[in-house]
Design a protein around this motif. Sequence first.
Motif, PDB file in Angstrom:
ATOM      1  N   ARG A  52     -17.423  17.209  -3.693  1.00 58.38           N
ATOM      2  CA  ARG A  52     -17.033  18.608  -3.482  1.00 58.38           C
ATOM      3  C   ARG A  52     -16.572  19.237  -4.798  1.00 58.38           C
ATOM      4  NH1 ARG A  52     -11.626  20.808  -0.602  1.00 58.38           N
ATOM      5  NH2 ARG A  52     -12.213  23.003  -0.418  1.00 58.38           N
TER       6      ARG A  52
ATOM      7  N   THR B 163     -17.305  18.298  -7.859  1.00 55.95           N
ATOM      8  CA  THR B 163     -18.402  18.433  -8.815  1.00 55.95           C
ATOM      9  C   THR B 163     -19.298  19.603  -8.454  1.00 55.95           C
ATOM     10  OG1 THR B 163     -18.340  16.028  -9.083  1.00 55.95           O
ATOM     11  CG2 THR B 163     -20.242  17.186  -9.983  1.00 55.95           C
ATOM     12  N   LEU B 164     -19.622  19.748  -7.187  1.00 61.46           N
ATOM     13  CA  LEU B 164     -20.485  20.863  -6.780  1.00 61.46           C
ATOM     14  C   LEU B 164     -19.783  22.205  -7.003  1.00 61.46           C
ATOM     15  CD1 LEU B 164     -22.032  19.320  -3.547  1.00 61.46           C
ATOM     16  CD2 LEU B 164     -23.170  19.726  -5.743  1.00 61.46           C
ATOM     17  N   ASN B 165     -18.468  22.214  -6.765  1.00 58.14           N
ATOM     18  CA  ASN B 165     -17.719  23.438  -7.035  1.00 58.14           C
ATOM     19  C   ASN B 165     -17.752  23.777  -8.512  1.00 58.14           C
ATOM     20  OD1 ASN B 165     -14.798  24.386  -8.128  1.00 58.14           O
ATOM     21  ND2 ASN B 165     -15.312  25.494  -6.256  1.00 58.14           N
ATOM     22  N   ARG B 166     -17.586  22.761  -9.352  1.00 58.00           N
ATOM     23  CA  ARG B 166     -17.575  23.006 -10.794  1.00 58.00           C
ATOM     24  C   ARG B 166     -18.925  23.490 -11.274  1.00 58.00           C
ATOM     25  NH1 ARG B 166     -16.845  24.963 -14.628  1.00 58.00           N
ATOM     26  NH2 ARG B 166     -15.974  24.274 -16.601  1.00 58.00           N
ATOM     27  N   LEU B 167     -19.988  22.983 -10.654  1.00 56.81           N
ATOM     28  CA  LEU B 167     -21.328  23.369 -11.091  1.00 56.81           C
ATOM     29  C   LEU B 167     -21.765  24.721 -10.530  1.00 56.81           C
ATOM     30  CD1 LEU B 167     -23.219  19.946 -10.772  1.00 56.81           C
ATOM     31  CD2 LEU B 167     -22.536  21.111 -12.883  1.00 56.81           C
ATOM     32  N   PHE B 168     -21.404  24.994  -9.278  1.00 57.82           N
ATOM     33  CA  PHE B 168     -21.975  26.160  -8.605  1.00 57.82           C
ATOM     34  C   PHE B 168     -20.949  27.153  -8.066  1.00 57.82           C
ATOM     35  CE2 PHE B 168     -25.947  24.246  -9.135  1.00 57.82           C
ATOM     36  CZ  PHE B 168     -25.921  22.931  -8.679  1.00 57.82           C
ATOM     37  N   GLY B 169     -19.691  26.778  -8.037  1.00 52.92           N
ATOM     38  CA  GLY B 169     -18.697  27.655  -7.429  1.00 52.92           C
ATOM     39  C   GLY B 169     -18.120  28.655  -8.407  1.00 52.92           C
TER      40      GLY B 169
ATOM     41  N   GLN C 292     -15.475  30.077 -10.809  1.00 56.66           N
ATOM     42  CA  GLN C 292     -14.508  29.422 -11.697  1.00 56.66           C
ATOM     43  C   GLN C 292     -13.304  30.333 -11.913  1.00 56.66           C
ATOM     44  OE1 GLN C 292     -15.419  26.160 -12.627  1.00 56.66           O
ATOM     45  NE2 GLN C 292     -17.007  26.710 -11.146  1.00 56.66           N
TER      46      GLN C 292
ATOM     47  N   ASN D  43      -9.878  25.794  -9.140  1.00 57.94           N
ATOM     48  CA  ASN D  43     -10.761  26.749  -8.482  1.00 57.94           C
ATOM     49  C   ASN D  43     -10.469  26.835  -6.986  1.00 57.94           C
ATOM     50  OD1 ASN D  43     -12.070  27.084 -10.924  1.00 57.94           O
ATOM     51  ND2 ASN D  43     -13.775  25.738 -10.410  1.00 57.94           N
TER      52      ASN D  43
ATOM     53  N   ALA E  71     -21.826  15.534 -14.526  1.00 57.03           N
ATOM     54  CA  ALA E  71     -21.665  16.993 -14.476  1.00 57.03           C
ATOM     55  C   ALA E  71     -20.814  17.472 -15.642  1.00 57.03           C
ATOM     56  CB  ALA E  71     -21.029  17.405 -13.149  1.00 57.03           C
TER      57      ALA E  71
ATOM     58  N   VAL F 222     -21.799  20.358 -18.378  1.00 49.32           N
ATOM     59  CA  VAL F 222     -21.025  21.573 -18.645  1.00 49.32           C
ATOM     60  C   VAL F 222     -20.583  21.614 -20.096  1.00 49.32           C
ATOM     61  CG1 VAL F 222     -18.981  22.893 -18.008  1.00 49.32           C
ATOM     62  CG2 VAL F 222     -20.266  21.693 -16.258  1.00 49.32           C
TER      63      VAL F 222
END
Lengths: 358, 423
Positions: free
Chosen positions: B32, B34-40, B42, B207, B367, B371
């Motif tokens: 969760r 990692t996906l937030n950091r990539l797509f959520g 910030q 986030n 990830a 980034v």
Amino acid sequence: MWALLLLATTALVFALPLAPALQELRRRTDVDPLPIDQEHACDVRHFARRFVALVERELAAIAQGTGRHLAAGYAVMGAGVFHAREDERRTRVSTRVLVAEGPLELPRNFSWLREVYGRHDVRGGCDARLRAVMAGGRLVLGPRAAVLRWAHARSVHALPDCVLLGRLSADEELVLEPGCRFTRIHAPTIVFGSVAVPGRTDRDDERRRALWRAPATAGPRSSALVAGRWVAQGDLEIPAGEVFRGDLVVRGDLVMRRGAGIDGSIKAHGDVRLEPGVCVAGAVVSTRSISAVGRCSVDGPIVAEREVRLGAGSVVGAAGAPATVTAPVIRVEPGVVVHGTVWAKEDGTISFADFVSA
Amino acid sequence: MALSLQTIMLALTVALLSIVAFVISYGVRHYRFTLNRLFGAQRHPYVDIDAACWPTLTVLVAAHNEEAVIAGSLRCLLAADYPPEKLTIMPVNDRSTDGTRAIIDALAQLNPGRIAPFHRAAGKPGKAAALKEATAHVSSEIIVVFDADYLPSRGLLKQLVAPFFDPEVGATMGRVVPLNVGTNLLTRLLDLERAGGYQVDQQARMNLGLVPQYGGTVGGVRVRALESVGGWHDDVLAEDTDLTYRLLIGQWKTVYQNRSECYEEVPESWGVRIRQIMRWTKGHNQALWRHGARLLFARGLTRSEKIDGLALLGIYAVGPLLILGWLLALALFYSSGMPLAGGALYLFALVSYGALGNFAAFFELAAATLVDRSAGKARLLPLNFFGFLVSLFAISQAMLNQMVAALLPRRELRWDKTRRYRT
């Protein structure tokens, strides 16, 4: 034999992912630490200062004869209107760094793909497109002018509908007319809209001073004192004229009615609405949006994670006590004054339109 | 006899499945993040505050035998972009026996009014005790703490202080970046680990409105908040974790600022690394014991904060449980009792938490390199598995030692500082 084959296959399957790893270990292609700019100090004038230092160095080299190869990239003139070369007049584009020793006037509907540096005043024509401009005196940007990276001057006046991307800063005062769009602007005094609008009056300032002399209430209703801060679970409305001392944390939306005041800072986990005449002696922070409807006074930073709206007559910060207004979207009415920085991460505009004042 | 054996097998199966569920829950948590950091979306709400009336600030630099590095750290702080009249640099010299004191005093003499040394010749050992004594002499609103080997950039102090304009913020934390990355395999693996921990884990928790952790260095504390929760506690192994939770329970938030970066030195030998992680394990578990229950019943916190706060406290329990799960799965698979399903269930348990539980961490590290735009480092990920195994056993041993020590008479804490490598 089959056992050996199985063993070999298994070993290969395990070793395969290690191959790039061992190769990287041996070749060391990416062993540098993450780059950190040790000199970075969030100085809005950083680009301008660096540019001036570079230009002075290169002009000195040209003058000494050691920088002849640089000369073609410069257009150096005295004072007056910029005179383009034949090819520049045809395309209405200049790719040279323009340096003016005296007051400079830029033609309308022209693009400068390199920096413009006027040691004195610079006046831009309408629809001009500037990569970056530095003025030692006053900078006036004509209507619908665009600045792409940065601009800095002693004072700046952006006429209506300018598009100010990147950074815009001034040593003294910055005035932006209605219709201008901006991202990051900074000056000791930023005035939004120079035309007469119902802005702040001396009566507002006197009322503000009287507010802090007024007796404070114990604390907002339906809030509790937690570690020296008033904490309200859920939404909170502060009645008109009520003043209290201390920081305030609100778990929901906050509305401060007309003329209320807080001698402290505010944090809300919902929207914040400050009605006319509200005074906040500290910062206002929201995880959503902040609206200062009009003639509000906030001494500290205004930070929102969605949008900030500042109504006519509002003042943020004070002379000698700057503050920052920051949010992804910032909408400002003409008649607002900010001392310090206004930083719209996505979009900042000055307009009368789509702003509902109480 | 047969019945009791079946009961035992059933109990072990339930235990195994509980461990699997526990480990998978951490795996899901990390996915969760990692996906937030990539797509959520910030969150960096305070990083743009560049004009303000800055509060008074004291920078504490903890130093115990730091002659190799202390001068560099103090020189960086002297060059910091912060109103000089509002800044006090206070090196906390805790009973150093090398040249640390002389170096500090020399710099203080060269920079009158800027450096206020605090020399400690006696008293309880440990960083927390040193900070506690030094803080009693602090009159500023904010404290920022650095270890002596850190090299803060010019703008770092303002970045770490900016969130304190929010009256809910009790502590801030910046990102720690290894400087000695290329020394050997260990430093490269630790660089990956730090990247995952800060660039992905901490930022995702910021986030999602969860619980970023104050890390004890490259971080600030509001003095009023610190005093309201009882000040520094000098009887803890991880004063940073302990403080994070006391602040949280006291309704003060910790803010993580990913762009507030500072160089540090990571351990260059496995021995030092193992001691470091054992110390962290014991400190975390101590905080779990002290604050776990209080956190569950604390007022003014969201459910997400409580759940994530507990998950963070329990992070060092995952390793020993993982080992236990492996042993249980193998034992049950090869035993003759299969009370709930076929042996496939045990294999499934082994594979599922291997895939989700372990790989989630590697996904996080990958990830982070993406980034950070340092894709070359991602190639080393398979080697991280060996580092992971070392950590796993070090953590398990630390936990075992801690449980045994709990039964023994109390010993005095000592300052178990990490070795410095810069000369």
